[in-house]
Design an enzyme around this catalytic site. Structure first.
Site: not given
Ligand code: GLN
Length: 475
Positions: A72, A148, A172
């Site tokens: 990420k 997210s 997330s």
């Protein structure tokens, strides 16, 4: 089967037996990214040429030797960009160091080749708040992948990543895993070092794996967990092999159903799917117990005070001087800060900074921030009371399946409310995992994944991984 479609465990066996090389995996991955990622948009950047070089020298005797892992965009990997999907950092920051989890992945032989899309600074639930790219759900490209960590979940679900790391401040990892039909684990607070994770809300953030199956999740947790002198909130802990007890089954386990998590506001089709898998766990010998988490109704309000408060403080470092893009020709220093922040941050990040600054300001601090901290203690106590009666807690991950792109664009409050089942785990510091438990057919005929959430006590990852493995085997 294409190598990029296979789990870490399956690939490891073939690597060790000499059937395949790590470069074969990278080739297959490059091909998958080439053919799929223009549509899915899971990656912000990748360097597969460098990955091939790493593959040639990979030490296959290591636990992740020769396995590529996607990261990420808020976790620092030395020499790579780390923009948190924000204009503020785009092109303005290259990581000068490895996050602790990255050092651990490297030491285990993993190859770090690409960065996945996310909501800007991890604020959001759909990945639509990314300032840099659009990611769609691989199961239905008219829908969001969740967020997210939507890029990580979409990459794994579309088989353009073998596995990925995400971060979870209020859901997330678990929520996009649920929407994309993959496995997402949020470790207990302190299980994994946060050093090198760009801080959103420091008392809530944890890094964790997003994988195709539960065994891979356990394998990655083995590698990334551990105390770290660079993060004083990480905990010293005995080295556990989380894969060891995966197949022990749920017979004799007490699993709690919080009555507050099965009431109104859930799509009945989601509730039915979750209930079906609960029935299967019961048939496999688990004892299902109704429990209560009485302060659940305050969780969203509590989170959306504490998380923005911490974010407003953490994000003050982005000022155009120490980090990030700065505006041209500032009149004076305040003008430089003000305009750099105005141009650098997107609307959701600004909303959180304003909310956070407000609840921390003198005159409002006691009414909001202090009050929220007190309610947080009550939520934590709810879980402590529940774990006196049960070994783990079962619930939906989200009230709905993945929404259509743009559905909640102008209604942030609606989006915040959908975090109801995931945020309490962060407030309480406990661990949670999302595991696929079936699909629902949409009006347009797509099969939309539903996730079951298993919440465990603090440092209770072995128990929830075991339950998750049973769900995987049973559904
Ligand atoms: N959806 C939540 C938020 O917007 C959670 C985000 C996260 O876990 N990073 O804050």
């Amino acid at each position: 089967m294409e190598l990029s479609n296979q789990s870490i465990t399956a690939l490891r066996q073939q690597l060790i037996s000499g059937e395949i090389s790590s470069a074969d995996i990278i080739d297959s991955l490059a091909n998958a990214i080439d053919t799929k990622d223009a549509e899915i948009g899971a990656y912000l950047s990748h360097d597969l040429d460098a990955a091939i070089q790493d593959a040639k020298t990979a030490d296959l005797t290591l636990p992740l030797g020769g396995i590529p892992i996607a990261i990420k965009d808020n976790i620092n990997v030395k020499g790579q960009p780390c923009a948190c999907a924000s204009r503020f950092l785009e092109g303005a920051y290259t990581s000068p160091y490895d996050a602790t989890v990255i050092g651990k992945l490297r030491a285990a032989g993993a190859i770090l080749y690409g960065r996945t899309n996310m909501d800007e600074f991890a604020m959001g639930s759909t990945t639509e708040n990314s300032a840099l790219a659009n990611t769609v759900n691989p199961h239905d490209i008219t829908r969001v992948p969740g967020g997210s960590s939507g890029g990580s979940a979409a990459a794994v679900a579309s088989h353009s990543a073998i596995a990925a790391l995400g971060s979870d401040t209020g859901g997330s990892i678990r929520q996009p895993a649920s929407y994309c039909g993959v496995v997402g684990l949020k470790p207990s607070y302190g299980r994994v070092s946060r050093y090198g994770l760009v801080a959103f809300a420091s008392s809530l953030d944890q890094i964790g794996p997003i994988t195709q199956n539960v065994e891979d999740s356990a394998l990655l947790l083995n590698v990334i967990s551990g105390g770290d002198s660079a993060d004083s909130t990480s905990l010293d802990q005995a080295q556990v092999d989380f894969t060891e007890s995966l197949n022990d089954g749920v017979a004799g386990m007490k699993l709690g159903l919080p009555k507050e998590y099965f009431g109104d506001g859930i799509d009945p089709a989601v509730r039915d799917k979750v209930n079906e898998s609960i029935k299967k766990l019961e048939a496999a010998g688990a004892e299902i117990v109704e429990i209560s988490l009485p302060h659940t109704e305050y969780a969203v309000a509590t989170y959306y005070i504490i998380a923005p408060a911490e974010a407003s403080s953490n994000l003050s470092r982005f000022d155009g001087v120490r980090y990030g893009n700065r505006v041209e020709d500032p009149k004076e220093i305040i003008d430089l800060y003000r305009r750099s922040r105005e141009q650098g941050f997107g609307p959701e990040v600004k909303r959180r900074i304003i909310l956070g600054t407000y609840v921390l300001s003198s005159g409002y601090y006691d009414a909001y921030y202090n009050k929220a901290q007190k309610v947080r203690s009550l939520i934590k106590q709810d879980f402590a009371n529940a774990y006196k009666k049960v070994d783990a807690i079962l619930s939906p991950v989200t009230p709905n399946v993945a929404p259509k792109i743009g559905a909640d664009k102008d209604n942030p409050l609606q989006q915040y409310l959908a975090d109801i089942f995931t945020i309490s785990a962060n407030l309480a510091g406990i661990c949670g995992i999302s595991v696929p438990c079936g699909t629902i057919t949409s009006n347009s005929g797509s099969e939309l994944p539903v996730g079951l959430q298993i919440l465990g006590p603090h440092m209770g990852e072995q128990a929830i991984l075991k339950v998750a493995k049973s769900v995987e085997d049973l559904v």
